[in-house]
Design an enzyme around this catalytic site. Structure first.
Site, PDB file in Angstrom:
ATOM      1  N   HIS A  55       0.807  -1.058  -0.470  1.00 18.19           N
ATOM      2  CA  HIS A  55      -0.089   0.250  -0.011  1.00 18.19           C
ATOM      3  C   HIS A  55       0.983   1.387  -0.075  1.00 18.19           C
ATOM      4  CE1 HIS A  55      -3.583  -2.680   0.389  1.00 18.19           C
ATOM      5  NE2 HIS A  55      -3.119  -2.518   1.365  1.00 18.19           N
ATOM      6  N   ASP A 106      -2.890 -10.327  -2.339  1.00 18.83           N
ATOM      7  CA  ASP A 106      -3.193 -10.140  -0.970  1.00 18.83           C
ATOM      8  C   ASP A 106      -4.375  -9.763  -1.430  1.00 18.83           C
ATOM      9  OD1 ASP A 106      -1.723  -8.483   1.640  1.00 18.83           O
ATOM     10  OD2 ASP A 106      -3.575  -7.877   1.249  1.00 18.83           O
ATOM     11  N   HIS A 133      -6.563  -7.287  -0.439  1.00 17.51           N
ATOM     12  CA  HIS A 133      -6.229  -5.745  -0.829  1.00 17.51           C
ATOM     13  C   HIS A 133      -5.634  -5.588  -2.053  1.00 17.51           C
ATOM     14  CE1 HIS A 133      -6.431  -6.170   3.620  1.00 17.51           C
ATOM     15  NE2 HIS A 133      -8.233  -5.186   3.595  1.00 17.51           N
ATOM     16  N   ASP A 193      -4.899 -12.967   3.454  1.00 18.59           N
ATOM     17  CA  ASP A 193      -5.246 -12.700   3.995  1.00 18.59           C
ATOM     18  C   ASP A 193      -7.106 -12.688   3.011  1.00 18.59           C
ATOM     19  OD1 ASP A 193      -4.332 -10.224   2.251  1.00 18.59           O
ATOM     20  OD2 ASP A 193      -4.352  -8.859   3.016  1.00 18.59           O
TER      21      ASP A 193
HETATM   22  N1  Q9C Z   1      -9.770   1.597   9.926  1.00 22.80           N
HETATM   23  C1  Q9C Z   1      -2.514  -5.093   3.807  1.00 22.80           C
HETATM   24  O1  Q9C Z   1      -2.575  -6.098   4.050  1.00 22.80           O
HETATM   25  N2  Q9C Z   1      -7.968  -0.890   7.057  1.00 22.80           N
HETATM   26  N3  Q9C Z   1      -2.852  -4.324   4.665  1.00 22.80           N
HETATM   27  C2  Q9C Z   1      -8.411   0.058   7.223  1.00 22.80           C
HETATM   28  C3  Q9C Z   1     -10.118   1.401   8.195  1.00 22.80           C
HETATM   29  C4  Q9C Z   1      -6.556  -1.239   6.919  1.00 22.80           C
HETATM   30  C5  Q9C Z   1      -4.702  -4.040   5.279  1.00 22.80           C
HETATM   31  C6  Q9C Z   1      -9.822  -0.149   7.197  1.00 22.80           C
HETATM   32  C7  Q9C Z   1      -6.586  -2.369   5.558  1.00 22.80           C
HETATM   33  C8  Q9C Z   1      -4.498  -2.687   5.273  1.00 22.80           C
HETATM   34  C9  Q9C Z   1      -1.095  -5.251   3.322  1.00 22.80           C
HETATM   35 ZN    ZN Z   2      -4.352  -7.017   3.097  1.00 24.36          ZN
END
Ligand code: Q9C
Ligand code: ZN
Length: 359
Positions: free
Chosen positions: A179, A213, A215, A302
């Site tokens: 990210h 991943d 995301h 994930d």
């Molecule tokens: N608090 C990776 O899997 N979620 N990052 C935020 C609002 C963040 C995931 C939701 C998820 C990040 C590397």
């Molecule tokens: Zn992720």
């Protein structure tokens, strides 16, 4: 048939980066991206015998390589804020006349985000909100060392693939990186480990990154958006339904002369394994058409059925199938650890993927 153990590069420096909480809609939740993730991966994979563990020693990744991926100002901001954590907390709690709270936190979070793409005040360049796109990448005094070690793990794994020492290498990176963009952090990510591995591999020729991943890898995509020498392919939860919301749609294909070197496969939250693999095969076919010299896999767990923040339903054997598909690409490959938050399952899931790779 037996295969050589896969080099696994790791470090213990990540334990100095351990934020306690993340914030969602007014609630404080335990910070999902915790040290136990990497500890479990290290313990399980070492015991499994499938990897040859290499603890990171020697020099850290050079700034000259980091600045091929990141804005020097971001590097300076991360380094400086890590060193100034205590002073920043003292100043900001004092501004609320709550100096009593300074001892309750060891991590600096963004306090304001620029509402415009062109912030008017130059001081904004010195604030957390200038670089962060969300609140999940806090900075503490051990953060800079942890992210530098994580980036160096990726670089060292890639070096061994680039120089032909090994066909596969696994980089046990923590914090994750996909990210993080050229000048932004977020989503538990600070430095883009996959991009650093890709830059290291470019000595071999053009490179593909396959991001599995849960995301979308918005940071990696942004870094290579207008570069034709790196193909970025990502399979992930539909961004209209899940994080990171603003990128990862199917019509994002790369910019300018690099149009066609980005590919996105957004999937519904309830995707079936058969449809997941059909989409993955589509991305792999595009990568093979691009004909890269080497591959980087951004590997997140994930997508697992019991992940606490993901909604896919992949099971352990699906990671064997995923690894087997990567093996069938017959490319020198660096595997970069990204997300995956069901900490006690990360070891078995990584083992499953690596076993698939060796089938
Ligand atoms: N608090 C990776 O899997 N979620 N990052 C935020 C609002 C963040 C995931 C939701 C998820 C990040 C590397
Ligand atoms: Zn992720």
């Amino acid at each position: 048939m037996s295969f050589p153990a896969i080099p696994m590069v790791f470090s213990r420096q990540h334990i100095h980066h351990a934020p306690l909480v993340e914030f969602m809609h007014g609630a404080l939740l335990p910070y999902q991206e915790s040290p136990v993730r990497a500890e479990n991966l290290l313990a399980h994979l070492t015991a499994s015998g499938i990897v040859k563990a290499q603890e990171l020693t020697g020099p850290l990744v050079e700034r000259a390589l980091l600045t091929r991926v990141h804005d020097p100002a971001l590097l300076d901001y991360l380094h400086g804020t890590s060193e100034q954590t205590a002073e920043t907390l003292a100043r900001d709690f004092a501004s609320y006349h709550r100096s009593d709270l300074a001892a309750q936190s060891a991590y600096v979070y963004p306090l304001a985000f620029p509402a415009s793409a062109h912030p008017m005040h130059p001081n904004w360049r010195g604030t957390h909100g200038f670089y962060a796109f969300d609140q999940t990448a806090p900075i503490g005094k051990g953060t800079w060392a942890a992210v530098l070690h994580s980036a160096t793990i990726a670089h060292r794994a890639a070096q061994q693939v680039a120089d032909g020492t090994t066909h596969y290498a696994y980089a046990l990176c923590r914090p994750p990186g996909h990210h993080a963009g050229r000048d932004f952090i977020g989503g538990y990510c600070y430095l883009n480990n996959a991009a650093i591995a890709a830059e290291t591999l470019l000595a071999l020729g053009r490179i593909a990154i396959l991001d599995v991943d849960y995301h979308h890898g918005n940071g990696t995509q942004a870094i290579f958006w207008d570069r034709a020498d790196v193909f970025f392919a990502s399979i992930h939860a539909d961004p209209s339904a899940d994080y990171p919301y603003y990128s990862g749609f199917a019509d994002e294909l790369g910019g300018g002369s690099a149009a066609g070197t980005t590919a996105n496969a957004p999937l519904p939250l309830a995707v079936l394994a058969v449809d997941y693999f059909a989409a993955l095969d589509g991305l792999i076919a595009q990568i093979m058409t691009y004909d890269p010299a080497a591959l980087v896999v951004s590997l997140g767990f994930d997508t697992y059925k019991d992940d606490p923040i993901g909604s896919f339903t992949l099971d352990t054997l699906d990671y064997v199938a995923m690894g087997a598909r990567v093996a069938a690409m017959r490319l020198p490959t660096v595997i970069i650890q990204e997300g995956g938050y069901r900490a006690d399952m990360l070891g078995p899931l990584a083992e499953a993927f690596l076993r698939g790779l060796q089938n």
